[in-house]
Design a protein around this motif. Structure first.
Motif, PDB file in Angstrom:
ATOM      1  N   THR A 149      -0.358   2.498  -3.449  1.00  0.00           N
ATOM      2  CA  THR A 149       0.245   1.208  -3.119  1.00  0.00           C
ATOM      3  C   THR A 149       1.736   1.419  -2.854  1.00  0.00           C
ATOM      4  O   THR A 149       2.289   2.487  -3.161  1.00  0.00           O
ATOM      5  N   ALA A 150       2.369   0.369  -2.316  1.00  0.00           N
ATOM      6  CA  ALA A 150       3.808   0.445  -2.039  1.00  0.00           C
ATOM      7  C   ALA A 150       4.583   0.728  -3.323  1.00  0.00           C
ATOM      8  O   ALA A 150       5.619   1.386  -3.294  1.00  0.00           O
ATOM      9  N   GLY A 151       4.054   0.242  -4.441  1.00  0.00           N
ATOM     10  CA  GLY A 151       4.724   0.443  -5.729  1.00  0.00           C
ATOM     11  C   GLY A 151       4.516   1.828  -6.310  1.00  0.00           C
ATOM     12  O   GLY A 151       5.028   2.136  -7.385  1.00  0.00           O
ATOM     13  N   GLY A 152       3.749   2.679  -5.624  1.00  0.00           N
ATOM     14  CA  GLY A 152       3.544   4.047  -6.088  1.00  0.00           C
ATOM     15  C   GLY A 152       2.319   4.232  -6.963  1.00  0.00           C
ATOM     16  O   GLY A 152       2.048   5.334  -7.438  1.00  0.00           O
ATOM     17  N   ASP A 164      -0.145   2.493   1.725  1.00  0.00           N
ATOM     18  CA  ASP A 164       0.661   3.659   1.356  1.00  0.00           C
ATOM     19  C   ASP A 164       2.027   3.144   0.907  1.00  0.00           C
ATOM     20  O   ASP A 164       2.179   1.944   0.669  1.00  0.00           O
ATOM     21  N   ARG A 165       2.999   4.037   0.805  1.00  0.00           N
ATOM     22  CA  ARG A 165       4.312   3.621   0.307  1.00  0.00           C
ATOM     23  C   ARG A 165       4.965   2.573   1.199  1.00  0.00           C
ATOM     24  O   ARG A 165       5.868   1.855   0.781  1.00  0.00           O
ATOM     25  N   ARG A 166       4.467   2.459   2.454  1.00  0.00           N
ATOM     26  CA  ARG A 166       5.023   1.444   3.372  1.00  0.00           C
ATOM     27  C   ARG A 166       4.348   0.085   3.188  1.00  0.00           C
ATOM     28  O   ARG A 166       4.744  -0.889   3.820  1.00  0.00           O
ATOM     29  N   GLY A 167       3.309   0.019   2.384  1.00  0.00           N
ATOM     30  CA  GLY A 167       2.636  -1.265   2.154  1.00  0.00           C
ATOM     31  C   GLY A 167       1.229  -1.276   2.710  1.00  0.00           C
ATOM     32  O   GLY A 167       0.665  -0.222   3.004  1.00  0.00           O
ATOM     33  N   TYR A 168       0.676  -2.484   2.822  1.00  0.00           N
ATOM     34  CA  TYR A 168      -0.701  -2.679   3.289  1.00  0.00           C
ATOM     35  C   TYR A 168      -0.699  -3.041   4.756  1.00  0.00           C
ATOM     36  O   TYR A 168       0.150  -3.781   5.207  1.00  0.00           O
TER      37      TYR A 168
END
Ligand code: MD6
Ligand code: FE
Length: 217
Positions: free
Chosen positions: A55-58, A76-80
């Motif tokens: 998730t974006a939050g790691g 991923d780290r960029r979001g959904y």
């Protein structure tokens, strides 16, 4: 009272339950189609393996995901977002098999939505302990189309709330072969899945498989 766990008094047929306005469960609707569904999912898995997205939050999601159709859901780290390519294989997602298109269309029609043509099919695999926190499905382009969600394998508790995360949730037990369809006034309702309990089902051992369809693009 008959407490026989293998009571077949419904004659292997399906029945419909209402969760709330515009949300229903087609009970046991796909129970007799396990073999073809299993083969279909295995074929998709061979081209696009299940993987745990970040998730974006790691955080790493506890449910493992794959998919098919024009769009796959990625995180991923960029979001959904939805993506036309699978980030793992860097290839387009596998085509959505005709059997899945047909099932999605049939289930949507049962819920009153005609001409449902999903372009994204997400497949989640939950092992015991895996869950999905309350969320809204809001990355799609078309909110007039419903979500069709098939449960296979071990049982789960589907949580269905309202438009606010803090709204009270209804606990809906979902079993192998059940299909939840939500749209209309319930399309943006928060929903999730409680942690899966240890159990065994011949479909996929200790796992639960969930297939969800959307019109994403
Ligand atoms: C379920 N799944 O597994 C419900 N939402 O019964 C979902 O709500 C869901 O599996 C977005 C993406 C994947 C999902
Ligand atoms: Fe969802």
């Amino acid at each position: 009272m008959n407490l026989d766990l293998f009571d077949l008094s419904n004659n292997g047929e399906s029945w419909t339950e209402t969760i709330c306005d515009d949300a229903i469960v087609l009970r046991q609707y796909l129970a007799s189609r396990s073999d073809e569904l299993l083969a279909t999912i295995k074929a998709i898995e061979a081209k696009a393996p299940f993987r745990h997205m970040k998730t974006a939050g790691g955080f790493t999601m506890s449910a493992a995901l794959t998919g098919c159709g024009d769009y796959g859901w990625v995180s991923d780290r960029r979001g959904y977002r939805y993506s036309k390519t699978d980030p793992l294989t860097e290839q387009p997602w596998p085509d959505m098999p005709e059997i899945l298109r047909e099932i999605a269309r049939e289930c949507a029609l049962k819920a009153g939505y005609s001409d449902y043509q999903p372009d994204a099919c997400l497949i989640n695999r939950y092992v015991p302990g895996a869950k999905m926190s309350l969320h809204q499905d809001k990355d799609e382009q078309d909110f007039t189309a419903p979500i069709v969600s098939i449960s296979l394998g071990v049982p789960a508790t589907f949580l269905f709330g309202g438009l606010q995360r803090s709204d009270k949730t209804i606990k809906v037990p979902v079993m192998h072969g059940d299909v939840v369809v939500w749209g209309g006034t319930s399309r943006m309702f928060f929903h999730g899945v409680s942690a899966i309990k240890s159990a065994y089902h011949p479909f996929w051992g200790e796992s639960r498989i969930n297939i969800t369809f959307r019109v994403a693009g």
